[in-house]
Design an enzyme around this catalytic site. Sequence first.
Site, PDB file in Angstrom:
ATOM      1  CG  ASN A 243      -1.859  -1.187   1.235  1.00 28.70           C
ATOM      2  OD1 ASN A 243      -2.438  -1.540   0.211  1.00 28.70           O
ATOM      3  ND2 ASN A 243      -2.006  -1.815   2.389  1.00 28.70           N
TER       4      ASN A 243
ATOM      5  CG  HIS B  35     -10.151  -2.943   7.572  1.00 29.65           C
ATOM      6  ND1 HIS B  35      -9.706  -3.328   8.811  1.00 29.65           N
ATOM      7  CD2 HIS B  35      -9.190  -3.327   6.683  1.00 29.65           C
ATOM      8  CE1 HIS B  35      -8.514  -3.892   8.697  1.00 29.65           C
ATOM      9  NE2 HIS B  35      -8.182  -3.913   7.418  1.00 29.65           N
TER      10      HIS B  35
ATOM     11  CD  GLU C  72     -12.463  -0.014   3.884  1.00 35.36           C
ATOM     12  OE1 GLU C  72     -11.545   0.173   3.049  1.00 35.36           O
ATOM     13  OE2 GLU C  72     -12.779  -1.133   4.304  1.00 35.36           O
TER      14      GLU C  72
ATOM     15  CB  SER D 105      -8.786  -2.243   1.517  1.00 37.54           C
ATOM     16  OG  SER D 105      -9.645  -3.204   2.108  1.00 37.54           O
TER      17      SER D 105
ATOM     18  CG  ASP E 126     -10.700   3.229   7.296  1.00 34.65           C
ATOM     19  OD1 ASP E 126      -9.697   3.899   6.964  1.00 34.65           O
ATOM     20  OD2 ASP E 126     -10.623   2.053   7.701  1.00 34.65           O
TER      21      ASP E 126
ATOM     22  CG  HIS F 194      -6.785   1.525   1.032  1.00 29.53           C
ATOM     23  ND1 HIS F 194      -5.642   0.809   0.791  1.00 29.53           N
ATOM     24  CD2 HIS F 194      -7.432   0.876   2.035  1.00 29.53           C
ATOM     25  CE1 HIS F 194      -5.591  -0.236   1.588  1.00 29.53           C
ATOM     26  NE2 HIS F 194      -6.671  -0.218   2.369  1.00 29.53           N
TER      27      HIS F 194
ATOM     28  CE  LYS G   3      -4.071   0.420   4.513  1.00 25.15           C
ATOM     29  NZ  LYS G   3      -3.867   0.383   5.978  1.00 25.15           N
TER      30      LYS G   3
END
Length: 380
Positions: free
Chosen positions: A37, A124, A170, A174, A199, A202, A232
Amino acid sequence: MSGPALLDRYKATLSGLARKDRLRALSPRSGLDFASNDYLALAGSPRMAQAVATALAAGTPVGATGSRLLRGNDPEHEALDAKAATFFGAERALFFGGGYVANFAVLTTLPQKGDLIVLDELVHASAHEGARAGRAEMVEAVHNDAGAVDDAIARWRVMGGTGRPWIVVESLYSMDGDRAPLGELIEIADRHEAFLFVDEAHATGVYGPDGRGLAHDLEGRDNVVVLHTCGKALGASGALVTAPAVLCAYLVNRCRPFIYATAPSPLMAVAAATALDIVADEPERRERLASLVALAGKRAQTLGLPASGSQILPIIVGDNARAMALAQKLQARGFDARGIRPPTVPEGTARLRISLTLNVGEADVSTLFDALAAEWERTP
């Protein structure tokens, strides 16, 4: 029961995983990076290394040696909290040891008894664990379906729910590389007097002005809490929770994973703070990554595979064994591409997770897809 028999049930579980092609094992990093990542290639940044070396030479300790409520609250932690709050446009930020613990910490502390947590079904694992361990009621909503979130809250109200709903998503998923409908979700949160917890693991560093993330225009609101991981695209470790000051103060006073955990290394606070400077100062990193994303999307489509439009490109295989066999063949050709199986992803969706980073170039992306095209036909 004594001796080896004590371990029988653990061996039986591992044998069962092996029969389902779900047994995991650790393997070292090797080959071209299509698995990490480290999207902006900051983990090996000379500028970050120099910042850490300078801090170390100036006397910054390697370890915090205690909770931030004891002697573990170093000036480097305070500086990162302040920089992050300004950078992301939030009232306050708190530095945690990692994204998993930060998700768990928020969801076991801020939602109260009588509240409702509505989780996107693909959010997640740390969010699922935190929601299950917390005091609020929990339901799942169909992935990226704002209407399902709205309906879940409405049903809860009809059944007598009187607390605050918490919508948990998110911003960039991910394992699928797709984006949450944040505009629709904040409208739902406002209408239901709910909180939205995003979240950005990413997306931080990769998207938004100066890499501030996909939720950048929502930060600073009273009903928005955001998680930015530092391990990440920022190339360090730890995580930052940005939120209204009163919620951060509540975490400091009531959050057991914050109160009772040794603070992250102050050197990682230095590294993360430097990473924020780099992503603001060097937009060309995001531009180069966008070029790789566009190239990979085109190459995927020539194979009849969908493009995600992000640096996370899932190649859905379906069968667990075939997904892992394809990964192994790509690894043998010098590409570090990993297979992902249930329970990390839903049953029947085992995949290759192709991660695009600045640790590779356009020629590497092209040769990866050449290899994938060849091995796809040969792997039953």
